[in-house]
Design a protein around this motif. Sequence first.
Motif, PDB file in Angstrom:
ATOM      1  N   LEU A 279      25.315  33.765  35.666  1.00 20.82           N
ATOM      2  CA  LEU A 279      26.140  33.662  37.036  1.00 20.82           C
ATOM      3  C   LEU A 279      26.633  34.945  36.767  1.00 20.82           C
ATOM      4  O   LEU A 279      28.128  35.148  36.261  1.00 20.82           O
ATOM      5  CB  LEU A 279      26.999  31.846  36.806  1.00 20.82           C
ATOM      6  CG  LEU A 279      28.206  32.662  38.852  1.00 20.82           C
ATOM      7  CD1 LEU A 279      27.261  32.818  39.430  1.00 20.82           C
ATOM      8  CD2 LEU A 279      29.196  31.183  37.521  1.00 20.82           C
ATOM      9  N   LEU A 280      26.877  35.511  37.876  1.00 25.45           N
ATOM     10  CA  LEU A 280      28.011  36.400  38.221  1.00 25.45           C
ATOM     11  C   LEU A 280      28.521  37.163  39.303  1.00 25.45           C
ATOM     12  O   LEU A 280      27.903  36.436  40.349  1.00 25.45           O
ATOM     13  CB  LEU A 280      26.774  38.348  37.884  1.00 25.45           C
ATOM     14  CG  LEU A 280      26.621  38.080  36.702  1.00 25.45           C
ATOM     15  CD1 LEU A 280      25.499  39.766  37.051  1.00 25.45           C
ATOM     16  CD2 LEU A 280      27.701  38.988  35.643  1.00 25.45           C
ATOM     17  N   ILE A 281      29.059  37.692  39.305  1.00 22.86           N
ATOM     18  CA  ILE A 281      30.216  37.606  40.452  1.00 22.86           C
ATOM     19  C   ILE A 281      30.683  39.224  41.848  1.00 22.86           C
ATOM     20  O   ILE A 281      30.379  39.889  39.826  1.00 22.86           O
ATOM     21  CB  ILE A 281      31.478  36.781  40.782  1.00 22.86           C
ATOM     22  CG1 ILE A 281      32.496  37.664  39.919  1.00 22.86           C
ATOM     23  CG2 ILE A 281      31.136  35.744  40.519  1.00 22.86           C
ATOM     24  CD1 ILE A 281      33.822  38.890  40.447  1.00 22.86           C
ATOM     25  N   LYS A 282      30.537  39.329  42.687  1.00 24.71           N
ATOM     26  CA  LYS A 282      30.829  40.598  43.053  1.00 24.71           C
ATOM     27  C   LYS A 282      32.326  40.467  43.284  1.00 24.71           C
ATOM     28  O   LYS A 282      32.818  40.480  44.075  1.00 24.71           O
ATOM     29  CB  LYS A 282      29.822  40.977  44.353  1.00 24.71           C
ATOM     30  CG  LYS A 282      29.935  43.120  44.601  1.00 24.71           C
ATOM     31  CD  LYS A 282      28.973  43.050  45.747  1.00 24.71           C
ATOM     32  CE  LYS A 282      28.665  44.230  45.524  1.00 24.71           C
ATOM     33  NZ  LYS A 282      27.420  44.438  47.476  1.00 24.71           N
ATOM     34  N   ARG A 283      32.873  41.765  42.280  1.00 28.17           N
ATOM     35  CA  ARG A 283      34.192  42.003  42.502  1.00 28.17           C
ATOM     36  C   ARG A 283      34.474  42.958  43.847  1.00 28.17           C
ATOM     37  O   ARG A 283      34.047  43.525  44.674  1.00 28.17           O
ATOM     38  CB  ARG A 283      34.566  43.190  42.105  1.00 28.17           C
ATOM     39  CG  ARG A 283      34.553  42.608  40.527  1.00 28.17           C
ATOM     40  CD  ARG A 283      35.487  43.493  39.620  1.00 28.17           C
ATOM     41  NE  ARG A 283      36.344  44.092  39.261  1.00 28.17           N
ATOM     42  CZ  ARG A 283      37.373  42.696  39.412  1.00 28.17           C
ATOM     43  NH1 ARG A 283      37.258  42.383  38.690  1.00 28.17           N
ATOM     44  NH2 ARG A 283      38.850  44.116  39.593  1.00 28.17           N
ATOM     45  N   ASN A 284      35.732  42.890  44.813  1.00 31.11           N
ATOM     46  CA  ASN A 284      35.787  42.472  46.588  1.00 31.11           C
ATOM     47  C   ASN A 284      37.059  43.363  46.454  1.00 31.11           C
ATOM     48  O   ASN A 284      37.523  44.029  47.501  1.00 31.11           O
ATOM     49  CB  ASN A 284      36.471  41.695  46.715  1.00 31.11           C
ATOM     50  CG  ASN A 284      36.199  41.265  47.540  1.00 31.11           C
ATOM     51  OD1 ASN A 284      35.053  41.988  48.215  1.00 31.11           O
ATOM     52  ND2 ASN A 284      37.275  40.380  48.898  1.00 31.11           N
ATOM     53  N   GLY A 285      37.718  44.072  44.594  1.00 23.89           N
ATOM     54  CA  GLY A 285      38.861  44.943  45.193  1.00 23.89           C
ATOM     55  C   GLY A 285      38.854  46.017  43.960  1.00 23.89           C
ATOM     56  O   GLY A 285      37.840  45.919  42.526  1.00 23.89           O
ATOM     57  N   PHE A 286      39.594  47.270  43.182  1.00 23.21           N
ATOM     58  CA  PHE A 286      39.030  48.430  42.804  1.00 23.21           C
ATOM     59  C   PHE A 286      40.216  47.228  41.010  1.00 23.21           C
ATOM     60  O   PHE A 286      40.792  46.635  41.010  1.00 23.21           O
ATOM     61  CB  PHE A 286      40.586  48.878  43.119  1.00 23.21           C
ATOM     62  CG  PHE A 286      39.453  50.090  43.745  1.00 23.21           C
ATOM     63  CD1 PHE A 286      38.594  50.181  43.661  1.00 23.21           C
ATOM     64  CD2 PHE A 286      40.235  49.743  45.363  1.00 23.21           C
ATOM     65  CE1 PHE A 286      37.744  51.128  44.652  1.00 23.21           C
ATOM     66  CE2 PHE A 286      39.187  51.014  46.624  1.00 23.21           C
ATOM     67  CZ  PHE A 286      38.155  50.796  46.512  1.00 23.21           C
ATOM     68  N   PRO A 287      40.055  47.726  40.564  1.00 18.80           N
ATOM     69  CA  PRO A 287      38.397  48.337  39.636  1.00 18.80           C
ATOM     70  C   PRO A 287      37.605  47.904  39.863  1.00 18.80           C
ATOM     71  O   PRO A 287      37.094  46.932  39.631  1.00 18.80           O
ATOM     72  CB  PRO A 287      39.509  48.910  38.560  1.00 18.80           C
ATOM     73  CG  PRO A 287      39.745  47.939  37.816  1.00 18.80           C
ATOM     74  CD  PRO A 287      40.817  47.075  38.697  1.00 18.80           C
ATOM     75  N   TYR A 288      36.551  48.989  39.665  1.00 14.72           N
ATOM     76  CA  TYR A 288      35.256  48.036  39.517  1.00 14.72           C
ATOM     77  C   TYR A 288      34.409  48.204  40.976  1.00 14.72           C
ATOM     78  O   TYR A 288      34.339  46.673  41.076  1.00 14.72           O
ATOM     79  CB  TYR A 288      34.581  47.153  38.384  1.00 14.72           C
ATOM     80  CG  TYR A 288      35.028  48.311  37.298  1.00 14.72           C
ATOM     81  CD1 TYR A 288      33.977  49.008  36.968  1.00 14.72           C
ATOM     82  CD2 TYR A 288      35.964  48.047  36.626  1.00 14.72           C
ATOM     83  CE1 TYR A 288      34.018  49.979  35.416  1.00 14.72           C
ATOM     84  CE2 TYR A 288      36.019  48.819  34.962  1.00 14.72           C
ATOM     85  CZ  TYR A 288      35.086  49.580  34.552  1.00 14.72           C
ATOM     86  OH  TYR A 288      35.231  50.391  33.724  1.00 14.72           O
ATOM     87  N   LYS A 289      35.253  47.999  41.863  1.00  9.33           N
ATOM     88  CA  LYS A 289      34.877  47.314  43.310  1.00  9.33           C
ATOM     89  C   LYS A 289      33.117  47.032  43.594  1.00  9.33           C
ATOM     90  O   LYS A 289      32.894  47.927  43.507  1.00  9.33           O
ATOM     91  CB  LYS A 289      36.001  48.531  44.503  1.00  9.33           C
ATOM     92  CG  LYS A 289      35.493  47.533  46.294  1.00  9.33           C
ATOM     93  CD  LYS A 289      36.619  48.363  46.811  1.00  9.33           C
ATOM     94  CE  LYS A 289      36.425  47.057  48.379  1.00  9.33           C
ATOM     95  NZ  LYS A 289      35.162  47.036  49.304  1.00  9.33           N
TER      96      LYS A 289
ATOM     97  N   LEU B 134      27.447  46.478  35.194  1.00 11.31           N
ATOM     98  CA  LEU B 134      28.555  45.843  35.807  1.00 11.31           C
ATOM     99  C   LEU B 134      29.975  46.308  35.041  1.00 11.31           C
ATOM    100  O   LEU B 134      30.011  47.839  34.371  1.00 11.31           O
ATOM    101  CB  LEU B 134      27.989  44.883  34.182  1.00 11.31           C
ATOM    102  CG  LEU B 134      27.354  44.093  33.954  1.00 11.31           C
ATOM    103  CD1 LEU B 134      26.497  43.123  32.989  1.00 11.31           C
ATOM    104  CD2 LEU B 134      26.714  43.256  35.098  1.00 11.31           C
ATOM    105  N   ALA B 135      30.736  45.493  35.415  1.00 14.14           N
ATOM    106  CA  ALA B 135      32.320  45.690  35.419  1.00 14.14           C
ATOM    107  C   ALA B 135      32.540  45.599  33.982  1.00 14.14           C
ATOM    108  O   ALA B 135      32.089  45.106  33.368  1.00 14.14           O
ATOM    109  CB  ALA B 135      32.920  45.105  36.311  1.00 14.14           C
ATOM    110  N   PHE B 136      33.764  46.688  33.476  1.00 13.67           N
ATOM    111  CA  PHE B 136      34.648  46.733  32.192  1.00 13.67           C
ATOM    112  C   PHE B 136      33.544  46.355  31.046  1.00 13.67           C
ATOM    113  O   PHE B 136      32.607  47.652  31.042  1.00 13.67           O
ATOM    114  CB  PHE B 136      35.834  45.323  32.309  1.00 13.67           C
ATOM    115  CG  PHE B 136      36.645  45.589  33.437  1.00 13.67           C
ATOM    116  CD1 PHE B 136      37.542  45.945  33.630  1.00 13.67           C
ATOM    117  CD2 PHE B 136      36.003  44.313  34.480  1.00 13.67           C
ATOM    118  CE1 PHE B 136      38.753  45.386  34.630  1.00 13.67           C
ATOM    119  CE2 PHE B 136      36.932  44.181  35.847  1.00 13.67           C
ATOM    120  CZ  PHE B 136      37.959  44.847  36.022  1.00 13.67           C
ATOM    121  N   ASP B 137      34.151  45.907  30.070  1.00 12.84           N
ATOM    122  CA  ASP B 137      33.145  45.945  29.273  1.00 12.84           C
ATOM    123  C   ASP B 137      31.985  44.084  29.050  1.00 12.84           C
ATOM    124  O   ASP B 137      31.745  43.743  27.817  1.00 12.84           O
ATOM    125  CB  ASP B 137      33.621  45.757  27.286  1.00 12.84           C
ATOM    126  CG  ASP B 137      35.513  44.913  27.530  1.00 12.84           C
ATOM    127  OD1 ASP B 137      35.199  43.970  29.037  1.00 12.84           O
ATOM    128  OD2 ASP B 137      35.595  44.191  26.782  1.00 12.84           O
TER     129      ASP B 137
END
Length: 253
Positions: A40-50, A154-157
């Motif tokens: 399961l992954l979510i799509k980020r709605n804001g920064f960082p990694y928007k 992918l965002a972050f690590d």
Amino acid sequence: MLEEEKKFIAEYDASKYDRPSVTADIVIFTLDEEDDLNILLIKRNGFPYKDHWAIPGGFLEAGKESVEDAAKRELFEETGIKDVFLKQLYTFSDPGRDPRTHVISVAYTALVPKSQLTIRAGDDAGDAKLFKIKYDINGIRFVADGLSINETQLAFDHAKMIRMAITRIRGRIDYEMDAFSLLKDKSSFTIYELKRIYESIKNTKLDTANFRKAFLRNYVDTGVVEALNEKREEKGKRPTSLYAFIEKERNVL
């Protein structure tokens, strides 16, 4: 508490030490209709990694909740999922893992049957989706509804978290109860259903005869699983013996 200690606490200056932020992140695995391993992954709605995909998670509300409670809260807020068993994976504390500030993440894993997932995107997520986990020469790819993303997107690590989660589950699946969490019905299943879960997690085919021997030795003979003395009949196949997993209370680790 001694009077001297009360005085010390009252006068303690917490600002003398740096206080990094803390997040709880959750790696959720399930199997799809083809019995392929999904995440399961979510799509980020804001920064960082928007607009980047990430595993569900969020910040601890300091002084109000434990990290475990934060994980459960964030999981429900971002995906609508609740009442799942979370197992602590690892603490990620690299100072550069988040561009905003020093953020320490306590990561958890959970294995959940797809039928129990009611996936929704929360206020701080643009979307939430199950992705098939695919392997190629370049590493892991995540595929869903025409989307195909690699680890570097992918965002972050979070790619590091996912890789560690897969490695840990593969390492402990032969002596812990993880595989049973993915059964569609733990009260009535076949050896072949459980074998398919093992194969999906390990990403390899297993010998049926050897798996049956290990299953009977490790689970039936030890009382983890009960033979139901019933068989399931499927068209064109021999009747298959049914088993039931004996539920025991598990605590978050």
